[in-house]
Design an enzyme around this catalytic site. Structure first.
Site, PDB file in Angstrom:
ATOM      1  N   LYS A 126       0.840  -1.268   0.076  1.00  0.00           N
ATOM      2  CA  LYS A 126       0.004   0.103   0.041  1.00  0.00           C
ATOM      3  C   LYS A 126       0.894   1.242  -0.061  1.00  0.00           C
ATOM      4  O   LYS A 126       1.904   0.983   0.406  1.00  0.00           O
ATOM      5  CB  LYS A 126      -1.032  -0.054   1.223  1.00  0.00           C
ATOM      6  CG  LYS A 126      -1.929   0.842   1.167  1.00  0.00           C
ATOM      7  CD  LYS A 126      -3.311  -0.023   0.472  1.00  0.00           C
ATOM      8  CE  LYS A 126      -4.430   1.089   0.204  1.00  0.00           C
ATOM      9  NZ  LYS A 126      -5.668   0.374  -0.293  1.00  0.00           N
ATOM     10  N   ASP A 166      -7.008   4.437  -4.271  1.00  0.00           N
ATOM     11  CA  ASP A 166      -7.689   4.273  -3.219  1.00  0.00           C
ATOM     12  C   ASP A 166      -8.316   5.732  -2.785  1.00  0.00           C
ATOM     13  O   ASP A 166      -8.438   6.456  -3.729  1.00  0.00           O
ATOM     14  CB  ASP A 166      -6.918   4.140  -2.037  1.00  0.00           C
ATOM     15  CG  ASP A 166      -7.350   3.629  -0.559  1.00  0.00           C
ATOM     16  OD1 ASP A 166      -7.923   2.562  -0.459  1.00  0.00           O
ATOM     17  OD2 ASP A 166      -7.508   4.473   0.241  1.00  0.00           O
TER      18      ASP A 166
HETATM   19  P1  NDP Z   1     -12.939   8.152  -2.599  1.00  0.00           P
HETATM   20  O1  NDP Z   1     -11.792   9.221  -2.373  1.00  0.00           O
HETATM   21  O2  NDP Z   1     -13.304   8.044  -3.841  1.00  0.00           O
HETATM   22  O3  NDP Z   1     -14.169   8.574  -1.332  1.00  0.00           O
HETATM   23  C1  NDP Z   1     -14.039   8.745  -0.038  1.00  0.00           C
HETATM   24  C2  NDP Z   1     -15.294   9.127   0.339  1.00  0.00           C
HETATM   25  O4  NDP Z   1     -15.105   8.859   1.848  1.00  0.00           O
HETATM   26  C3  NDP Z   1     -15.594  10.654   0.163  1.00  0.00           C
HETATM   27  O5  NDP Z   1     -16.787  10.701   0.232  1.00  0.00           O
HETATM   28  C4  NDP Z   1     -15.008  11.251   1.580  1.00  0.00           C
HETATM   29  O6  NDP Z   1     -15.569  12.606   1.669  1.00  0.00           O
HETATM   30  C5  NDP Z   1     -15.059  10.077   2.561  1.00  0.00           C
HETATM   31  N1  NDP Z   1     -14.085  10.454   3.719  1.00  0.00           N
HETATM   32  C6  NDP Z   1     -12.840  10.127   3.386  1.00  0.00           C
HETATM   33  N2  NDP Z   1     -11.882  10.400   4.392  1.00  0.00           N
HETATM   34  C7  NDP Z   1     -12.885  10.815   5.444  1.00  0.00           C
HETATM   35  C8  NDP Z   1     -12.653  11.085   6.604  1.00  0.00           C
HETATM   36  N3  NDP Z   1     -11.480  11.098   7.256  1.00  0.00           N
HETATM   37  N4  NDP Z   1     -13.942  11.279   7.572  1.00  0.00           N
HETATM   38  C9  NDP Z   1     -15.194  11.157   6.960  1.00  0.00           C
HETATM   39  N5  NDP Z   1     -15.319  10.994   5.542  1.00  0.00           N
HETATM   40  C10 NDP Z   1     -14.247  10.735   4.840  1.00  0.00           C
HETATM   41  O7  NDP Z   1     -12.421   6.991  -2.112  1.00  0.00           O
HETATM   42  P2  NDP Z   1     -12.862   5.410  -2.097  1.00  0.00           P
HETATM   43  O8  NDP Z   1     -14.308   5.542  -2.383  1.00  0.00           O
HETATM   44  O9  NDP Z   1     -11.980   4.800  -3.322  1.00  0.00           O
HETATM   45  O10 NDP Z   1     -12.312   4.680  -0.763  1.00  0.00           O
HETATM   46  C11 NDP Z   1     -13.350   4.520   0.257  1.00  0.00           C
HETATM   47  C12 NDP Z   1     -13.103   3.297   1.293  1.00  0.00           C
HETATM   48  O11 NDP Z   1     -12.836   2.293   0.543  1.00  0.00           O
HETATM   49  C13 NDP Z   1     -11.529   3.568   1.824  1.00  0.00           C
HETATM   50  O12 NDP Z   1     -11.703   3.113   3.214  1.00  0.00           O
HETATM   51  C14 NDP Z   1     -10.582   2.824   0.844  1.00  0.00           C
HETATM   52  O13 NDP Z   1      -9.463   2.197   1.581  1.00  0.00           O
HETATM   53  C15 NDP Z   1     -11.713   1.521   0.610  1.00  0.00           C
HETATM   54  N6  NDP Z   1     -11.368   0.548  -0.540  1.00  0.00           N
HETATM   55  C16 NDP Z   1     -11.397   1.484  -1.703  1.00  0.00           C
HETATM   56  C17 NDP Z   1     -10.966   0.823  -2.936  1.00  0.00           C
HETATM   57  C18 NDP Z   1     -11.195   1.079  -4.210  1.00  0.00           C
HETATM   58  O14 NDP Z   1     -11.124   0.532  -5.086  1.00  0.00           O
HETATM   59  N7  NDP Z   1     -11.170   2.505  -4.410  1.00  0.00           N
HETATM   60  C19 NDP Z   1     -10.965  -0.879  -2.838  1.00  0.00           C
HETATM   61  C20 NDP Z   1     -11.030  -1.302  -1.446  1.00  0.00           C
HETATM   62  C21 NDP Z   1     -11.270  -0.817  -0.542  1.00  0.00           C
HETATM   63  P3  NDP Z   1     -14.787  13.749   1.370  1.00  0.00           P
HETATM   64  O15 NDP Z   1     -15.017  13.941  -0.139  1.00  0.00           O
HETATM   65  O16 NDP Z   1     -15.719  14.872   2.128  1.00  0.00           O
HETATM   66  O17 NDP Z   1     -13.191  13.623   1.416  1.00  0.00           O
END
Ligand code: NDP
Length: 445
Positions: A126, A166
């Site tokens: 990662k 991510d």
């Molecule tokens: P994105 O950046 O596309 O979206 C993240 C979302 O989560 C946004 O709505 C963001 O809100 C919110 N968010 C992020 N950090 C925080 C925080 N500290 N507090 C509150 N809200 C938060 O990321 P992904 O959708 O790709 O990833 C989301 C999760 O899924 C993560 O845990 C990631 O590790 C996991 N994941 C992702 C994969 C992938 O293929 N993308 C694969 C497997 C797991 P805002 O816009 O306001 O920051």
């Protein structure tokens, strides 16, 4: 926790001070592994756990770039190459101001077991940076990505380490990173990054895969209680890549997703979230969730607060680590929760997991439920290696088979170890044994 494992865990924690998320992830896995070590004393003799907790390589580097005003900015870059027993290191890059070594290590550690559960030949790693892409222009994001890759390129490769996206890293960032890798190496090495654009080596279904996969896994859990997504009232946290695609898939299976969030607040839309509008706001305009309220009737936006206050029969946390604590879990259970599938990595605190398990709520841990993203990345690598591209239907079919397979493997392992329905135990043991066997076979490395 088993006393032998507790002693090893304590040493790991002492060796890695100040890395709370890494400690949490290690403790959660060790909690499950006592019975495996009763059956396999050879794992203890070969110090498999001590070796697993020490990354094979950790890289930390300076990322200098200039903003649109010409001011020099400095961020910190990370890549933790955790374990290559099963294949090249594989795992995403996260760009978010909260990123530090402890976050990257927790994510990399989880990734080892997740990747093993997919049944595909990929190790765990990662990376990321404390760079915040929010509010930055495309040109600033490009300059940052180019600088980041100018160091990272020497550590990665299609047979070595294959990053993906991510939080904060989507198609735009992968494009800039790939462009710079190609420019420095003079190689069109498609297999070095996944999540690429469809017209230049990406795979159909990769953008949807994590959210879709989470819903498919949760649907399999629901089936064990004679239920399905049809008619469920669903709450999702986040509104990024994973959340949006989880919402789309759940609604295609007959559920009504009534709420989702971002880091500023959440919306409640009792008619069911309009996925087209959500995509327009979040993916096209890169706007905030608050903008949704003004563009659709009968929607309420709650500034701040917790999306887990909204009652649901199925919850899909898809934002970030530790976003759902014990109190929120107790509230969800009181309000009639039947199942929870973790789209994010470690979104539930240890207290929350205990509440769900005590209440016999179906609980799909992230390392199993969200493995569809990395699995489809591995399918992208297969297509790149064979210079081929598959149809949406074929790729989605493969994703579905993989997710059903992960579900069944976790369930069968939980049965085998005497705790039916405990998907945490099933995922941890199922992933661990595969990696441990490969490490034993490959000697002391
Ligand atoms: P994105 O950046 O596309 O979206 C993240 C979302 O989560 C946004 O709505 C963001 O809100 C919110 N968010 C992020 N950090 C925080 C925080 N500290 N507090 C509150 N809200 C938060 O990321 P992904 O959708 O790709 O990833 C989301 C999760 O899924 C993560 O845990 C990631 O590790 C996991 N994941 C992702 C994969 C992938 O293929 N993308 C694969 C497997 C797991 P805002 O816009 O306001 O920051």
């Amino acid at each position: 926790m088993d006393a032998r494992l507790e002693a090893i865990r304590d040493t790991v924690l002492a060796r890695n001070p100040g890395e709370g998320e890494f400690h949490q992830a290690v403790t959660e896995v060790f909690d499950s592994l006592g019975p495996v070590h009763d059956r396999h004393p050879e794992f203890l003799e070969a110090a498999i756990l001590e070796r697993l907790c020490e990354p094979e390589r950790q890289i930390i580097f300076r990322v200098p770039w200039t903003d649109d005003a010409g001011r020099v900015r400095i961020n910190r870059g990370f890549r933790v190459e955790f374990n290559s027993a099963l294949g090249p290191y594989k795992g995403g890059l996260r760009f978010h101001p909260s990123v530090y070594l402890g976050i990257v290590k927790f994510l990399g550690f989880e990734q080892i077991f997740k990747n093993a559960l997919t049944g595909m030949p990929i190790g765990g790693g990662k990376g990321g940076s404390d760079f915040d892409p929010r509010g930055r222009s495309d040109a600033e994001v490009m300059r940052f990505c180019q600088s980041f890759m100018t160091e990272l390129y020497r550590h990665i490769g299609e047979y070595t380490d294959v990053p993906a996206g991510d939080i904060g890293v989507g198609g735009r960032e992968i494009g800039y990173l790939f462009g710079q890798y190609k420019r420095i190496t003079n190689r069109y090495e498609s297999g070095v990054l996944t999540g690429k654009g469809i017209s230049w080596g990406g795979s159909l279904v990769r953008p949807e895969a994590t959210g879709y996969g989470t819903v498919i896994f949760t649907q399999e859990m629901l089936k064990t209680r004679g239920a399905s997504f049809d008619g469920q009232r669903v709450v999702v946290s986040g509104s990024g890549n994973v959340a949006i695609n989880a919402i789309a898939k759940a609604q295609s299976l007959g559920a009504t997703v009534v709420a989702c969030s971002d880091s500023s607040g959440y919306i409640v839309d009792e008619a069911g979230i309009d996925v087209g509008l959500l995509r327009q706001i979040k993916e096209v305009e890169r706007g905030r969730l608050k903008d949704y309220e003004a563009r659709r009737s009968a929607v309420s936006y709650v500034d701040g607060g917790s999306v887990w206050d909204v009652n649901a029969t199925v919850a899909l946390p898809c934002a970030t680590q530790n976003e759902l604590d014990g109190d929120a879990a107790a509230r969800l259970v009181r309000n009639g929760l039947l199942a929870i599938g973790e789209g994010a990595n470690m979104p539930s605190t240890r207290d929350a997991v205990a509440v769900f398990q005590d209440a016999r709520v179906l609980f799909g841990p992230g390392k199993a439920a969200n493995a569809g993203g990395v699995a489809t990345s591995a399918l992208e690598m297969q297509q790149n290696a064979s210079r081929d591209s598959w149809s949406f239907a074929h790729t989605e079919q493969r994703l579905t088979e993989i997710m059903v397979g992960i579900h069944d493997r976790c369930a069968a392992t939980a049965d085998e170890y005497g705790d039916p329905g405990n998907y945490v135990l099933g995922a941890n043991i199922g992933g661990f044994v595969k990696v441990a066997d490969a490490m034993l076979a490959q000697g002391l490395i």
